[in-house]
Write an enzyme that holds these catalytic residues in place. Sequence first.
Site, PDB file in Angstrom:
ATOM      1  N   LEU A  87       0.848  -1.194   0.000  1.00  0.00           N
ATOM      2  CA  LEU A  87       0.000   0.000   0.000  1.00  0.00           C
ATOM      3  C   LEU A  87       0.885   1.246   0.000  1.00  0.00           C
ATOM      4  O   LEU A  87       1.043   1.910   0.998  1.00  0.00           O
ATOM      5  CB  LEU A  87      -0.908  -0.037   1.239  1.00  0.00           C
ATOM      6  N   HIS A  88       1.460   1.541  -1.157  1.00  0.00           N
ATOM      7  CA  HIS A  88       2.337   2.714  -1.263  1.00  0.00           C
ATOM      8  C   HIS A  88       1.513   3.927  -1.663  1.00  0.00           C
ATOM      9  O   HIS A  88       0.281   3.868  -1.674  1.00  0.00           O
ATOM     10  CB  HIS A  88       3.504   2.424  -2.212  1.00  0.00           C
ATOM     11  N   ALA A  89       2.187   5.013  -1.968  1.00  0.00           N
ATOM     12  CA  ALA A  89       1.492   6.293  -2.129  1.00  0.00           C
ATOM     13  C   ALA A  89       0.345   6.275  -3.139  1.00  0.00           C
ATOM     14  O   ALA A  89      -0.747   6.738  -2.843  1.00  0.00           O
ATOM     15  CB  ALA A  89       2.503   7.379  -2.497  1.00  0.00           C
TER      16      ALA A  89
END
Lengths: 157, 104
Positions: B20-22
């Site tokens: 769950l990155h940017a």
Amino acid sequence: MKLSELIHGPSIIADLQATDRNGVIRELTESLAEHGAIQQEHVETVVRATIAREKSGSTGFGKGVAVPHVKHACVEKMVATIGRSSHGVDFAALDRSPVYTVVMLLSPQDAQDDHLAAMEKVFRCLQRETYRRFLRQSETREAIVDLISEVDDAPSS
Amino acid sequence: MSDAETTYVREVEIPNKAGLHARPVMQFVDLASRFKSQVVVINVTRAGGERVDGKSAMQMMLLEATKGCTLRIATDGPDAQAAADALAELVCHGFGVHPESASE
């Protein structure tokens, strides 16, 4: 991981000269190279990749904060720096507000999990209104460095 | 709070390599913000996983949700079920899998 170990103190810029997003990314990347955090020959690659990343989705998280970043093979060790803009920069942020605090984060290509851990560390600090306000008011590099140590020493929220 | 309001909870596993990155966070927040219901997210894989506001990008980054982590999405409000379903689906499908999301 401590914030002060992630953020490369010497390359912090307390008064960004650039007034647009791409200029800010270039200014911070050049500062990282100038102070030895990345190799000079990688500046163009990093600038291009970070801008390309930004175009695929803004990293303006709102509340005056942007965290442009890139994972790239030319980055050997994860490193971040901070730029403060007194006039505000348009990052096409989530809330459309100008950005005053820019945290730029460079990670090696396959450091997916480390990258998320670093982002967590950065936002643990930035989600606090007090720290955002202090960062925005810090007029010198030293003041920003001090603030980061303070964040590290503070009990975690 | 009217009687019609109900809480829905969905648990989903993060399927994509980068976690769950940017960009996925932005997609999640963008979708969550279209619903009236309150959205609370917990990363149940992490010990002492805190509750964060699913409509706050900064808070969502605190989840440190790497590939394989399980997110609990709890929605509360008039459109709670639709919100929970839509958000769970977004996560399940790896956020539409950007071609460059593995290298970003």
